[in-house]
Each structure stands twice: as structure tokens, then as C-alpha cells.
Design a protein around this motif. Structure first.
Motif, mmCIF file in Angstrom:
data_model
loop_
_atom_site.group_PDB
_atom_site.id
_atom_site.type_symbol
_atom_site.label_atom_id
_atom_site.label_comp_id
_atom_site.label_asym_id
_atom_site.label_seq_id
_atom_site.Cartn_x
_atom_site.Cartn_y
_atom_site.Cartn_z
ATOM 1 N N LYS A 202 0.801 -1.012 -0.002
ATOM 2 C CA LYS A 202 -0.078 0.188 0.066
ATOM 3 C C LYS A 202 0.788 1.318 -0.002
ATOM 4 C CE LYS A 202 -2.164 -0.544 3.812
ATOM 5 N NZ LYS A 202 -1.794 -1.984 4.278
ATOM 6 N N ASP A 203 0.399 2.360 -0.589
ATOM 7 C CA ASP A 203 1.289 3.617 -0.645
ATOM 8 C C ASP A 203 0.937 4.286 0.713
ATOM 9 O OD1 ASP A 203 3.223 5.294 -1.676
ATOM 10 O OD2 ASP A 203 2.381 4.896 -3.665
ATOM 11 N N TRP A 204 1.678 5.349 1.101
ATOM 12 C CA TRP A 204 1.541 6.404 2.018
ATOM 13 C C TRP A 204 2.033 7.661 2.005
ATOM 14 C CZ3 TRP A 204 5.411 8.852 5.076
ATOM 15 C CH2 TRP A 204 4.853 9.232 6.367
ATOM 16 N N ASP A 205 1.197 8.652 2.394
ATOM 17 C CA ASP A 205 1.857 9.990 2.318
ATOM 18 C C ASP A 205 1.830 10.742 3.402
ATOM 19 O OD1 ASP A 205 -0.799 10.515 2.673
ATOM 20 O OD2 ASP A 205 -1.293 11.391 0.456
ATOM 21 N N GLY A 206 1.359 10.070 4.558
ATOM 22 C CA GLY A 206 1.427 10.943 5.767
ATOM 23 C C GLY A 206 0.399 11.793 6.001
ATOM 24 N N ASN A 207 -0.597 11.970 5.306
ATOM 25 C CA ASN A 207 -1.687 12.786 5.160
ATOM 26 C C ASN A 207 -3.095 12.321 5.485
ATOM 27 O OD1 ASN A 207 0.260 15.278 4.477
ATOM 28 N ND2 ASN A 207 0.145 14.553 2.476
ATOM 29 N N GLY A 214 1.249 4.381 -5.881
ATOM 30 C CA GLY A 214 1.893 5.343 -6.945
ATOM 31 C C GLY A 214 1.661 6.577 -6.904
ATOM 32 N N GLN A 215 0.965 7.191 -5.878
ATOM 33 C CA GLN A 215 0.913 8.514 -5.419
ATOM 34 C C GLN A 215 1.530 8.833 -4.143
ATOM 35 O OE1 GLN A 215 -3.069 10.041 -6.373
ATOM 36 N NE2 GLN A 215 -2.989 8.922 -8.491
ATOM 37 N N GLY A 216 2.335 7.968 -3.450
ATOM 38 C CA GLY A 216 2.759 8.307 -2.258
ATOM 39 C C GLY A 216 4.124 8.279 -2.221
ATOM 40 N N GLU A 239 -3.142 -3.993 -0.774
ATOM 41 C CA GLU A 239 -4.302 -3.645 -0.028
ATOM 42 C C GLU A 239 -4.269 -2.091 0.244
ATOM 43 O OE1 GLU A 239 -5.329 -5.027 4.936
ATOM 44 O OE2 GLU A 239 -3.229 -4.903 4.154
ATOM 45 N N ASP A 240 -4.932 -1.574 -0.811
ATOM 46 C CA ASP A 240 -4.813 -0.190 -1.019
ATOM 47 C C ASP A 240 -6.057 0.395 0.022
ATOM 48 O OD1 ASP A 240 -5.059 2.543 -1.875
ATOM 49 O OD2 ASP A 240 -4.332 1.825 -3.989
ATOM 50 N N GLU A 241 -5.382 1.346 1.034
ATOM 51 C CA GLU A 241 -6.314 2.081 1.964
ATOM 52 C C GLU A 241 -6.402 3.381 1.821
ATOM 53 O OE1 GLU A 241 -5.670 0.728 6.048
ATOM 54 O OE2 GLU A 241 -4.790 -1.010 5.455
#
Length: 269
Positions: A202-207, A214-216, A239-241
Motif C-alpha cells: 500500500k502507498d503512504w503520504d502521511g496525510n 503510486g501517488q505516495g 491492500e490499498d487503503e
């Protein structure tokens, strides 16, 4: 390596109530996304908890049962009778699908009595995995990162991963949960590389937490390249959240499949 999909993307809306008993639909969307495996949540499988019906759905859509996510509290030194009975049912189901992974996950319920509760978690996971391994089932423990999780920080990882009975239990690094717990995903994966037998993306940006794949800020290309270089031949489960998944899990799944095909795989050497 093979790419699959986790059903938590649908579970996010109304704690599973909105998409209850829609596993066949999730399998269909997974296939449309170009992924070849699925990881349902036990016991959130509805009618397809019947292994015969599950097999029919999987065959119809050309998708494999990659794993089952098995979630329990495990807050006591030993499994409760209810936890043990649930594990028995999950093991019996998996016996019908050779090669599928029992992916154990603790339900986050707080960080009180942390030292003892981490020991309890390890003891319970090892107990479940030993019984599953005796039945020929591959097992893997999946840490998570909510603030109420006993397995979210680097110290938690070191204590718990080093307490696993590695003869029966591997580790599922979830790159989004690792970075959400303040660690570098690839660095932690390299540290415990010998334990890895299942992987979650899963990706992560902290927001405040997770982003569309692909956007984190997770170096998914770098992690995948490392797995490829190590000849990893297991599952990578998406497991995209991302917040968008609450109201558009189908669209998020289709996006993830497209991003894997068009961006991730062509980026590998």
C-alpha cells in the motif's frame, strides 16, 4: 512474483457492512484489474466461506486463492476457546486450497501492558501457525500500524519478529504499515529478509496516512526490484487503503492493476 488483491479495500466502508457477502464481486473486479490472486478476510467471506462455492467463483474468474487474512485479538497468553475454534475453521478451509497462505493479523486494541501483550501475540501466532503447518499450510504474520497496535514501531518489530517460530511462521511486510510506523520499508525488509514469505503493498503520504498506489512516498519500484533480484516467487498483495477506497473500491483496484502493468513492471530491470 505474482500480484494479488486484498479485500480490505472493500471492508473500509461501514466496517464491512456495505459490501457484506460480495466476495464474488471482489474476485471479479480483481480479475478485471489483471491481478491473479485474492486474499479475503476470514470470516468476512459470506456464502463463499463454503469451499465449494469459493472454488467455483475463483475458477469462473480465473483467480487463485492467494491467502486468507485471519484476524484475532490474541490478548491472552493462550488462545481463547473462541479464537482456537475460529482458527480451526480457517485451517480447514485452507486445506482445500493448497499453496494458499494463512496470513495472521492482530486486531489493534491498545498499547497498554505492551511488553506482556507482545509476548501474548507471539505465543498465539506461533500456536496457530504450528497447527496450520501440521496441516500443510504456509503461514505468515502481518504487522499493522494503527496507534492502538502492539506491532507498529521498530521496537515492536524487533521483539515480535525475533520471537516468531520461524520453522512454521514467516513474515508479511506491509510496506505502507512499515513506513507509517516510522521505518524505512526496504531497510526493514532487508533486515529480516529471511523471514519474508508473503508481501503486502500500500502507498503512504502521511496525510494523515495512506495514499493511492503510486501517488505516495513508498519506493514501490525499489522494493519490487529488490524482491525480483532475490528471486522472490511468492505473492505481492495490494491492500490499498487510500481514502478514495471507501467509496470507490472497484476503481481503486482497477487503478492499482493498471499502475502495476503500466508503471511498476516496466520500471524493473
Amino acid at each position: 512474483m505474482k500480484f494479488g488483491n486484498e479485500c480490505y479495500t472493500w471492508f473500509m466502508k461501514e466496517s464491512g457492512a456495505y459490501w457484506a457477502n460480495k466476495l464474488d464481486h471482489m474476485i471479479e473486479v480483481t480479475a478485471k484489474a489483471g491481478m491473479t490472486g485474492i486474499e479475503p478476510i476470514f470470516p468476512w467471506m459470506g456464502d463463499l466461506a463454503d469451499p465449494g462455492l469459493l472454488a467455483e467463483s475463483l475458477q469462473k474468474h480465473g483467480v487463485e486463492l492467494a491467502a486468507i487474512a485471519f484476524v484475532e485479538d490474541w490478548n491472552h497468553p493462550e488462545e481463547t476457546e473462541a479464537e482456537k475454534e475460529s482458527a480451526t475453521r480457517a485451517i480447514e478451509l485452507l486445506k482445500r486450497f493448497p499453496g494458499a497462505v494463512l496470513c495472521t493479523v492482530q486486531m489493534p486494541t491498545g498499547r497498554h501492558d505492551l511488553e506482556q501483550r507482545r509476548k501474548n501475540l507471539v505465543a498465539n501466532v506461533n500456536s496457530v501457525s504450528r497447527r496450520a503447518a501440521d496441516a500443510g499450510i504456509k503461514c505468515s504474520f502481518h504487522p499493522n500500524s494503527p496507534e492502538t497496535s502492539t506491532n507498529r514501531t521498530e521496537e515492536d518489530y524487533n521483539v515480535i519478529l525475533e520471537g516468531l517460530d520461524t520453522s512454521v511462521t514467516g513474515w508479511t511486510p506491509d510496506v505502507g504499515h512499515i513506513i507509517n510506523g516510522g521505518m524505512d520499508p526496504l531497510g526493514k525488509m532487508k533486515e529480516y529478509a529471511e523471514l519474508i514469505n508473503h508481501v503486502h503493498y500500500k502507498d503512504w503520504d502521511g496525510n494523515p496516512e495512506f495514499a493511492l498506489m503510486g501517488q505516495g512516498k513508498v519506493d514501490l519500484v525499489g522494493v519490487t526490484q529488490w524482491l525480483k533480484d532475490r528471486d522472490y516467487d511468492g505473492w505481492v498483495i495490494c491492500e490499498d487503503e487510500a481514502p478514495r477506497a471507501v467509496d470507490d473500491p472497484d476503481g481503486v483496484t482497477l487503478h492499482d492493476g493498471q499502475w502495476i502493468r503500466e508503471t511498476l513492471i516496466p520500471s524493473l530491470t
